[in-house]
Design a protein around this motif. Structure first.
Motif, PDB file in Angstrom:
ATOM      1  N   UNK A 120      63.335 -50.083  48.927  1.00  0.00           N
ATOM      2  CA  UNK A 120      62.394 -49.076  48.456  1.00  0.00           C
ATOM      3  C   UNK A 120      61.310 -48.907  49.505  1.00  0.00           C
ATOM      4  N   UNK A 121      61.197 -47.684  50.039  1.00  0.00           N
ATOM      5  CA  UNK A 121      60.182 -47.400  51.039  1.00  0.00           C
ATOM      6  C   UNK A 121      58.844 -47.093  50.407  1.00  0.00           C
ATOM      7  N   UNK A 122      58.057 -46.273  51.047  1.00  0.00           N
ATOM      8  CA  UNK A 122      56.703 -45.998  50.557  1.00  0.00           C
ATOM      9  C   UNK A 122      56.706 -45.238  49.246  1.00  0.00           C
ATOM     10  N   UNK A 123      57.729 -44.388  49.023  1.00  0.00           N
ATOM     11  CA  UNK A 123      57.729 -43.590  47.797  1.00  0.00           C
ATOM     12  C   UNK A 123      59.118 -43.291  47.262  1.00  0.00           C
ATOM     13  N   UNK A 124      60.165 -43.794  47.910  1.00  0.00           N
ATOM     14  CA  UNK A 124      61.528 -43.473  47.497  1.00  0.00           C
ATOM     15  C   UNK A 124      62.495 -44.504  48.047  1.00  0.00           C
ATOM     16  N   UNK A 125      63.704 -44.552  47.477  1.00  0.00           N
ATOM     17  CA  UNK A 125      64.721 -45.443  48.034  1.00  0.00           C
ATOM     18  C   UNK A 125      65.027 -45.081  49.484  1.00  0.00           C
ATOM     19  N   UNK A 126      65.249 -46.105  50.292  1.00  0.00           N
ATOM     20  CA  UNK A 126      65.449 -45.936  51.729  1.00  0.00           C
ATOM     21  C   UNK A 126      66.927 -45.975  52.092  1.00  0.00           C
ATOM     22  N   UNK A 127      67.300 -45.156  53.076  1.00  0.00           N
ATOM     23  CA  UNK A 127      68.655 -45.195  53.631  1.00  0.00           C
ATOM     24  C   UNK A 127      68.696 -45.930  54.967  1.00  0.00           C
ATOM     25  N   UNK A 128      67.595 -46.511  55.374  1.00  0.00           N
ATOM     26  CA  UNK A 128      67.508 -47.153  56.685  1.00  0.00           C
ATOM     27  C   UNK A 128      68.335 -48.435  56.738  1.00  0.00           C
ATOM     28  N   UNK A 178      73.081 -60.125  72.020  1.00  0.00           N
ATOM     29  CA  UNK A 178      72.190 -59.444  72.973  1.00  0.00           C
ATOM     30  C   UNK A 178      70.722 -59.604  72.635  1.00  0.00           C
ATOM     31  N   UNK A 179      70.441 -60.183  71.446  1.00  0.00           N
ATOM     32  CA  UNK A 179      69.061 -60.348  70.969  1.00  0.00           C
ATOM     33  C   UNK A 179      68.338 -58.995  70.908  1.00  0.00           C
ATOM     34  N   UNK A 180      69.052 -57.993  70.394  1.00  0.00           N
ATOM     35  CA  UNK A 180      68.476 -56.654  70.294  1.00  0.00           C
ATOM     36  C   UNK A 180      68.653 -56.108  68.881  1.00  0.00           C
ATOM     37  N   UNK A 181      67.803 -55.135  68.534  1.00  0.00           N
ATOM     38  CA  UNK A 181      67.853 -54.462  67.241  1.00  0.00           C
ATOM     39  C   UNK A 181      68.245 -53.006  67.433  1.00  0.00           C
ATOM     40  N   UNK A 182      68.965 -52.460  66.467  1.00  0.00           N
ATOM     41  CA  UNK A 182      69.284 -51.052  66.434  1.00  0.00           C
ATOM     42  C   UNK A 182      69.210 -50.573  64.987  1.00  0.00           C
ATOM     43  N   UNK A 183      69.368 -49.283  64.769  1.00  0.00           N
ATOM     44  CA  UNK A 183      69.290 -48.741  63.417  1.00  0.00           C
ATOM     45  C   UNK A 183      70.492 -47.857  63.119  1.00  0.00           C
ATOM     46  N   UNK A 184      70.756 -47.704  61.844  1.00  0.00           N
ATOM     47  CA  UNK A 184      71.772 -46.778  61.342  1.00  0.00           C
ATOM     48  C   UNK A 184      71.254 -46.229  60.022  1.00  0.00           C
ATOM     49  N   UNK A 185      72.075 -45.443  59.336  1.00  0.00           N
ATOM     50  CA  UNK A 185      71.639 -44.805  58.102  1.00  0.00           C
ATOM     51  C   UNK A 185      72.733 -44.880  57.044  1.00  0.00           C
ATOM     52  N   UNK A 186      72.371 -45.322  55.832  1.00  0.00           N
ATOM     53  CA  UNK A 186      73.290 -45.268  54.709  1.00  0.00           C
ATOM     54  C   UNK A 186      73.548 -43.814  54.329  1.00  0.00           C
TER      55      UNK A 186
END
Length: 449
Positions: free
Chosen positions: A233-241, A249-257
């Motif tokens: 749950x983000x600031x005001x709605x469910x998140x797809x993050x 690699x000790x790295x971060x990346x993002x995708x979307x539901x």
């Protein structure tokens, strides 16, 4: 009784689990818990998947045996929901929870799969909604909340080698916690934050990382070298993050539901990370979701399927080749007893006898056992000629047929930690880690490994 075999090599048609599968190939079936309930906890030990507790306050443990396909029930020492579960060695552990309105538990129920016996222990602080994960011999139970919604940053650590408990504290945050492990480290997200607390059991040191979005009530799982934090749950709605950490690699990346949602559940089977159910939001308001987002780590692709029933909050675990999502609540019918099961497919391998002189020796050889001989030299006769393996052992499955006939034998080469199944041209049809292969049952005269 296990049989011993001569070093003659035989290969015939067998069915085996494929190494890398596509989400579209996953087989979906359903089962039912003995009792519908919200928010149970789930873990697997050996061939057994265990679904414990839930709301209304419940002490039932539903146990699915993947080897037999049968369900049984047992009980926790205390009825409760919002508990955490994890497994270390032969022990499945169920910790904390809420046992009455605003009454939180310090109980740890421990099931030993080797003995079939239960025991209990205690957390250092009573709390519900902690996160639990295992790294090596260490069980780490972190966060949660106590009376009147007080966030807890306490960490209880159980060492299965010594049987001793120690305590620590999360560097930041507290509250409802999700946990996963990758690269010999434990990852915890607690409460409404973008901070991930990371614990290294070897050094006993903590570090932190930052998610791309602040949120709570998300889920976490690991596939291969990737720890994945999805939804919430983000600031005001469910998140797809989706935030993805690569331990290599000790790295971060993002995708979307495909759909933003909180209170979803996740687990991993093979190369597939699965994120199911939860609460979503559209122009009509909040609703429970039936969406299952599937991430294929081998192909680096996303796809979707559905649950048989939209619901939240459900429990998830993986046993053998099946991902299981159980319980939760349906808007139409309340507490759910539904279990959605997603099973990896099997692929057929066509091969033939390589040596007509195969003779089983050394005792009974009934349907369904595996054995490994200690022969140093393995000679493969094939259309391509003769090949000698001088550093391997011979893996054999006993008869796959009910009459115990030698015609039903399956075999492969075991060399340097891998099982190698070959065709008549001495070409490798399948290679893989031996510990991932286990004879399950007979289907149409062929064995499933």
């Amino acid at each position: 009784m296990r049989a011993k075999w001569t070093s003659c090599v035989v290969v015939l048609s067998v069915l085996v689990f494929s190494g890398s599968v596509f989400a579209s190939d996953v087989i979906h079936t359903t089962a039912t818990l003995s009792q519908g309930r919200y928010n149970p906890a789930a873990t697997s030990v050996g061939d057994e998947a265990m679904f414990a507790g839930g709301y209304p306050y419940c002490n039932v443990v539903d146990i699915y045996d993947a080897g037999t396909g049968l369900w049984t029930t047992d009980t926790l020492s205390q009825a409760r929901h919002d508990l955490a579960a994890t497994t270390v060695g032969s022990k499945a552990m169920f910790a904390g929870g809420e046992y009455a309105s605003n009454r939180h538990s310090d109980v740890v129920d421990i099931f030993d799969a080797d003995t079939g016996l239960w025991s209990t222990d205690s957390l250092s602080q009573a709390r519900s909604a902690p996160g639990a994960v295992t790294v090596g011999s260490k069980v780490i139970i972190a966060g949660g909340w106590a009376g009147s919604g007080t966030n807890v940053n306490t960490v209880d650590i159980y060492d299965a080698n010594t049987g001793l408990w120690t305590t620590d504290a999360l560097p930041q945050g507290g509250g409802r916690t999700v946990a996963t492990a990758v690269g010999n480290r434990a990852f915890f997200h607690s409460g409404y934050t973008n901070v991930v607390n990371i614990y290294d059991p070897e050094t006993t040191l903590w570090t932190t990382a930052t998610l791309s979005q602040q949120r709570d009530n998300l889920t976490a799982t690991t596939v291969g070298n990737l720890a994945i934090f999805a939804g919430g749950w983000g600031s005001s709605a469910p998140s797809a993050t989706v935030d993805i950490y690569n331990s290599d690699t000790d790295t971060w990346s993002t995708a979307t539901l495909s759909q933003g949602r909180s209170y979803l559940a996740s687990t991993t089977v093979g190369n597939l990370a699965m994120f199911a159910g939860g609460t979503s939001l559209d122009s009509s308001g909040l609703f429970y979701s039936d969406v299952v987002d599937i991430y294929d780590a081998d192909a680096d692709t996303w796809s979707t399927t559905t649950l048989s029933q939209a619901r939240q909050p459900l429990a998830a675990t993986t046993v053998s080749s099946s991902a299981m999502f159980a319980g939760g609540g349906s808007m139409s019918s309340g507490a759910s007893n539904v279990v959605d099961i997603y099973t990896l497919p099997i692929q057929s391998i066509n091969a033939t006898y390589l040596d007509s002189g195969f003779v089983p020796t050394g005792g009974e050889y009934g349907k369904g056992e595996l054995t490994v001989s200690d022969e140093a030299d393995i000679v493969v006769e094939s259309a391509a000629g003769q090949t000698t393996y001088d550093d391997g052992s011979l893996l054999m499955a006993t008869s796959l047929f009910a009459d115990n006939s030698a015609d039903g034998m399956a075999s492969g080469l075991f060399c340097g930690g891998e099982i190698i199944i070959q065709n008549a041209a001495a070409e490798d049809l399948l290679t893989g880690d031996l510990v991932e292969l286990e004879l399950r049952e007979v289907i149409d005269g062929a064995g499933i490994l």
